[in-house]
Design an enzyme around this catalytic site. Structure first.
Site, mmCIF file in Angstrom:
data_model
loop_
_atom_site.group_PDB
_atom_site.id
_atom_site.type_symbol
_atom_site.label_atom_id
_atom_site.label_comp_id
_atom_site.label_asym_id
_atom_site.label_seq_id
_atom_site.Cartn_x
_atom_site.Cartn_y
_atom_site.Cartn_z
ATOM 1 N N TYR A 83 24.231 3.826 39.495
ATOM 2 C CA TYR A 83 22.693 4.064 39.207
ATOM 3 C C TYR A 83 22.139 3.486 40.570
ATOM 4 O O TYR A 83 22.743 3.261 41.636
ATOM 5 C CB TYR A 83 22.236 2.927 38.080
ATOM 6 C CG TYR A 83 22.872 1.750 37.962
ATOM 7 C CD1 TYR A 83 22.468 0.774 38.601
ATOM 8 C CD2 TYR A 83 24.041 1.641 37.063
ATOM 9 C CE1 TYR A 83 23.173 -0.692 38.408
ATOM 10 C CE2 TYR A 83 24.577 0.278 36.796
ATOM 11 C CZ TYR A 83 24.269 -0.754 37.681
ATOM 12 O OH TYR A 83 24.857 -1.967 37.418
ATOM 13 N N TYR A 113 20.669 -1.317 30.750
ATOM 14 C CA TYR A 113 21.448 -2.378 31.538
ATOM 15 C C TYR A 113 22.663 -2.167 30.688
ATOM 16 O O TYR A 113 22.862 -2.193 29.523
ATOM 17 C CB TYR A 113 20.860 -3.675 31.214
ATOM 18 C CG TYR A 113 19.542 -3.905 32.263
ATOM 19 C CD1 TYR A 113 19.577 -4.014 33.388
ATOM 20 C CD2 TYR A 113 18.254 -3.504 31.487
ATOM 21 C CE1 TYR A 113 18.483 -4.377 34.228
ATOM 22 C CE2 TYR A 113 17.072 -3.544 32.257
ATOM 23 C CZ TYR A 113 17.266 -3.928 33.827
ATOM 24 O OH TYR A 113 16.069 -4.009 34.283
ATOM 25 N N SER A 114 24.138 -2.283 31.580
ATOM 26 C CA SER A 114 25.143 -2.326 31.089
ATOM 27 C C SER A 114 25.430 -3.740 30.299
ATOM 28 O O SER A 114 25.108 -4.711 30.669
ATOM 29 C CB SER A 114 26.061 -2.095 32.017
ATOM 30 O OG SER A 114 25.823 -0.816 32.813
ATOM 31 N N GLU A 133 29.590 5.434 35.654
ATOM 32 C CA GLU A 133 28.016 5.087 35.555
ATOM 33 C C GLU A 133 27.733 4.441 36.680
ATOM 34 O O GLU A 133 27.691 3.333 36.976
ATOM 35 C CB GLU A 133 28.229 4.218 34.330
ATOM 36 C CG GLU A 133 26.916 3.996 33.901
ATOM 37 C CD GLU A 133 26.643 3.646 32.260
ATOM 38 O OE1 GLU A 133 26.594 4.410 31.411
ATOM 39 O OE2 GLU A 133 26.944 2.314 32.073
ATOM 40 N N CYS A 164 31.545 1.752 38.269
ATOM 41 C CA CYS A 164 30.114 1.227 37.867
ATOM 42 C C CYS A 164 29.505 0.779 38.846
ATOM 43 O O CYS A 164 30.145 -0.242 39.781
ATOM 44 C CB CYS A 164 30.381 0.605 36.550
ATOM 45 S SG CYS A 164 28.622 0.315 36.082
HETATM 46 P P1 FAD Z 1 11.217 -0.843 38.819
HETATM 47 O O1 FAD Z 1 9.822 -1.841 39.034
HETATM 48 O O2 FAD Z 1 11.042 0.218 37.693
HETATM 49 O O3 FAD Z 1 11.226 -0.226 40.339
HETATM 50 C C1 FAD Z 1 12.095 0.603 40.577
HETATM 51 C C2 FAD Z 1 11.650 1.677 41.508
HETATM 52 O O4 FAD Z 1 11.395 1.159 42.808
HETATM 53 C C3 FAD Z 1 12.393 2.729 41.732
HETATM 54 O O5 FAD Z 1 12.568 4.014 41.063
HETATM 55 C C4 FAD Z 1 11.930 3.291 43.280
HETATM 56 O O6 FAD Z 1 10.895 4.259 43.031
HETATM 57 C C5 FAD Z 1 11.561 2.071 43.587
HETATM 58 N N1 FAD Z 1 12.625 1.421 44.906
HETATM 59 C C6 FAD Z 1 13.781 0.812 44.249
HETATM 60 N N2 FAD Z 1 14.462 0.451 45.547
HETATM 61 C C7 FAD Z 1 13.628 0.985 46.503
HETATM 62 C C8 FAD Z 1 13.965 0.997 47.872
HETATM 63 N N3 FAD Z 1 14.957 0.291 48.456
HETATM 64 N N4 FAD Z 1 13.026 1.394 48.766
HETATM 65 C C9 FAD Z 1 11.728 2.201 48.103
HETATM 66 N N5 FAD Z 1 11.607 2.077 46.731
HETATM 67 C C10 FAD Z 1 12.553 1.683 45.923
HETATM 68 N N6 FAD Z 1 20.870 -2.900 36.617
HETATM 69 C C11 FAD Z 1 21.139 -4.309 36.686
HETATM 70 O O7 FAD Z 1 20.789 -5.138 37.362
HETATM 71 N N7 FAD Z 1 22.411 -4.485 35.760
HETATM 72 C C12 FAD Z 1 22.943 -3.591 35.088
HETATM 73 O O8 FAD Z 1 23.880 -3.855 34.412
HETATM 74 C C13 FAD Z 1 22.328 -2.204 35.043
HETATM 75 N N8 FAD Z 1 22.980 -1.197 34.131
HETATM 76 C C14 FAD Z 1 22.511 -0.090 34.328
HETATM 77 C C15 FAD Z 1 23.031 0.692 33.495
HETATM 78 C C16 FAD Z 1 22.444 2.299 33.595
HETATM 79 C C17 FAD Z 1 23.189 3.341 32.806
HETATM 80 C C18 FAD Z 1 21.394 2.624 34.496
HETATM 81 C C19 FAD Z 1 20.806 4.102 34.382
HETATM 82 C C20 FAD Z 1 20.780 1.440 35.070
HETATM 83 C C21 FAD Z 1 21.225 0.338 35.158
HETATM 84 N N9 FAD Z 1 20.738 -0.826 35.994
HETATM 85 C C22 FAD Z 1 21.276 -1.976 35.794
HETATM 86 C C23 FAD Z 1 19.374 -0.657 36.505
HETATM 87 C C24 FAD Z 1 18.163 -0.825 35.933
HETATM 88 O O9 FAD Z 1 18.148 0.146 34.718
HETATM 89 C C25 FAD Z 1 16.811 -0.692 36.619
HETATM 90 O O10 FAD Z 1 16.709 0.368 37.227
HETATM 91 C C26 FAD Z 1 16.521 -1.872 37.529
HETATM 92 O O11 FAD Z 1 16.813 -3.218 36.848
HETATM 93 C C27 FAD Z 1 15.340 -1.812 38.156
HETATM 94 O O12 FAD Z 1 14.271 -1.714 37.282
HETATM 95 P P2 FAD Z 1 12.936 -2.572 37.428
HETATM 96 O O13 FAD Z 1 12.227 -2.290 36.581
HETATM 97 O O14 FAD Z 1 13.318 -4.024 38.053
HETATM 98 O O15 FAD Z 1 12.492 -1.823 38.701
#
Ligand code: FAD
Ligand code: A2P
Length: 447
Positions: free
Chosen positions: A447, A223-224, A445, A405
């Protein structure tokens, strides 16, 4: 990619005892996050010191991490350019998971050494910014290396996934107003008692509790960071995030699915313990020059690093504790959100705009309320197209840095708009952008 077999064979040649430096682009942030399968930023060069006898092995590791070697130089050559290279690159090897040593030891002791922000430029393949010849584009505009951050340390991987810091949630506040779409929260964590330090533009990892679908402990998500290095209370004791709860319809079953970590974070109660790793990232750092121009393009939670920059640039409490950074440049935020109640940090942004109309310009792209010239949703790339000539003029200035971003999908449209503006002067945007990236003036950046 260089021929991977090129350096095979015995080490008893004239090269046998030599050390080389690979300049690599496109590496994922580190091997821990690589395992999560999440897209991680892929821009910016890193420099890796490799003994001759490990060159092939290292090439394979770089390929595995999605990287591409763009140059190889021997350390002795570098030392002729910059006599301090050898010493400083040794420091850099301590830095993070991108070095062979730490990659092998990614389950290490949970701590890493802060490295100087300018070590990538100063310690390895390039001479210090000041010594580099100025490059010119086709129109004769100069393309200088951005001035390296002087004296500032960039902390990385102070806490690793095998030994995270256990922080406490201090507050968890809604950022979406009534009738807005979805859930986005501003979450503040207590860092007191930790060694966790960070600077604006970096990210942290959060490890959600529980097991994944394979029965293994959940992996970290990045998360940023949305606060300045001093934290929202300017007491150096907190860190804040801006998190949207991931919610989507399962493509086959049509069921609503909620993301694991984002749901955990957005529902976190004040007082709860949280596993925090990092910090990571050097792609989105602000230049030290208080007279730089800062162009920011963000969608949704992509506002997080921009908020940290804006606080550093304009908040009275921040200015009071940063006597060496009193912003006098021009900044412009183009911010894409679906509806007006989804304008994250709206009051803060508009207050800065009112107070500093000459130094801060704010442009919204409100996709579900405003229309682009073609009658479709107003996206940030439509705003970039609308102001393309002005942005292009600004981007050409040596002291301008651009930050992007949020959603990856916006990048193509932004390039398209700037391609048109640059073409009016006979400049090929994609070439120009490459030079901007090399000069560390184009920061992405997504994602
Ligand atoms: P998970 O339970 O891990 O589910 C994600 C998975 O769901 C995906 O891999 C994909 O397989 C599936 N999926 C997602 N969308 C769909 C769709 N529409 N249709 C079908 N399948 C889908 N997030 C923020 O909220 N704020 C930030 O500041 C932020 N900064 C980031 C900075 C960087 C450098 C990176 C790489 C990511 C950042 N993210 C940010 C994103 C964050 O890291 C997570 O990816 C996000 O919160 C989702 O994680 P989760 O565990 O809730 O989802
Ligand atoms: P929309 O959802 O109306 O299509 P948030 O993260 O709060 O949902 O905000 C993301 C913003 O970025 C929304 O306005 C969203 O518009 C917009 N958006 C979605 N896809 C793109 C894209 N490919 N390029 C630029 N903006 C996009």
């Amino acid at each position: 990619m260089y021929n991977q077999g090129a350096f095979g064979g015995a080490a008893n040649t004239e090269f046998g005892s030599r050390v080389f430096v690979y300049e690599v682009v496109g590496l994922r942030q580190n091997e821990e996050t690589d395992q999560t399968n999440y897209p991680i930023r892929k821009s910016g060069s890193v420099f890796i010191r490799v003994p001759y006898n490990r060159m092939n092995q290292e090439m394979r590791r770089i390929t595995r991490l999605g990287g591409k070697i763009v140059s190889i130089q021997s350390v002795s050559t570098l030392e002729q350019i910059n006599p301090t290279a050898s010493h400083e690159s040794a420091d850099n090897n301590k830095e993070s998971s991108v070095t062979p040593e730490t990659a092998a030891n990614s389950e290490g002791n949970g701590k890493a050494t802060p490295v100087s922000a300018n070590s990538e430029v100063k310690g390895f393949a390039k001479p210090p910014a000041e010594e580099q010849p100025k490059k010119k584009d086709k129109k004769g505009n100069t393309m200088t290396q951005a001035k390296a951050k002087k004296g500032a340390d960039v902390p990385v991987n102070i806490y690793r996934p095998n030994a995270p810091f256990i922080g406490k949630c201090i507050s968890n506040d809604a950022l979406v107003d009534q009738d807005g779409i979805g859930i986005v929260q501003h979450i503040k964590f207590d860092l007191s008692g930790s060694e966790l330090k960070y600077i604006e533009g970096q990210s942290i990892g959060i490890i959600p509790p529980g097991l994944d679908k394979n029965g293994k402990p959940e992996k970290l998500r990045l998360y940023s960071i949305a606060s300045t290095r001093h934290g929202d209370d300017v007491d150096d004791q907190t860190i804040s995030l801006c998190v949207r709860q991931l919610e989507y319809k399962h493509p086959e079953t049509g069921e609503t699915v909620y993301g694991v970590c984002s749901t955990y974070l957005t529902q976190l109660e004040p007082g709860a313990d949280v596993k925090i790793t990092g910090p990571v990232g050097k792609e989105m750092l602000l230049p030290e020059d208080p007279e730089a121009n800062i162009i920011m393009m963000a969608t949704g939670t992509g506002i997080a690093p921009m908020r940290a920059y804006l606080w550093r640039m304009f908040k009275d409490s921040e200015k009071a504790v940063n006597p060496d950074y009193q912003f006098k440049g021009f900044s412009w935020l183009i911010f894409g959100v679906p509806t007006t109640p989804n304008i994250l940090y709206k009051e803060e942004l508009e207050e800065i705009q009112q107070k500093y109309p000459d130094n801060f310009r704010l442009t919204y792209a409100i996709s579900r309320e405003q229309k682009n010239p073609q009658g479709g949703r107003m996206y940030i790339q439509d705003r970039v197209a609308e102001h393309a000539d002005e942005l292009w003029r600004l981007i050409k200035e040596e002291k301008t840095h651009t930050y992007i971003c949020g959603l990856r999908g916006m990048e193509g449209g932004i390039d398209e708009a700037l391609t048109a503006a640059a073409a009016k002067e006979g400049v090929v945007w994609s070439d120009y952008q490459k030079e901007l990236k090399k000069a560390h003036r184009w920061h992405v950046e997504t994602y």
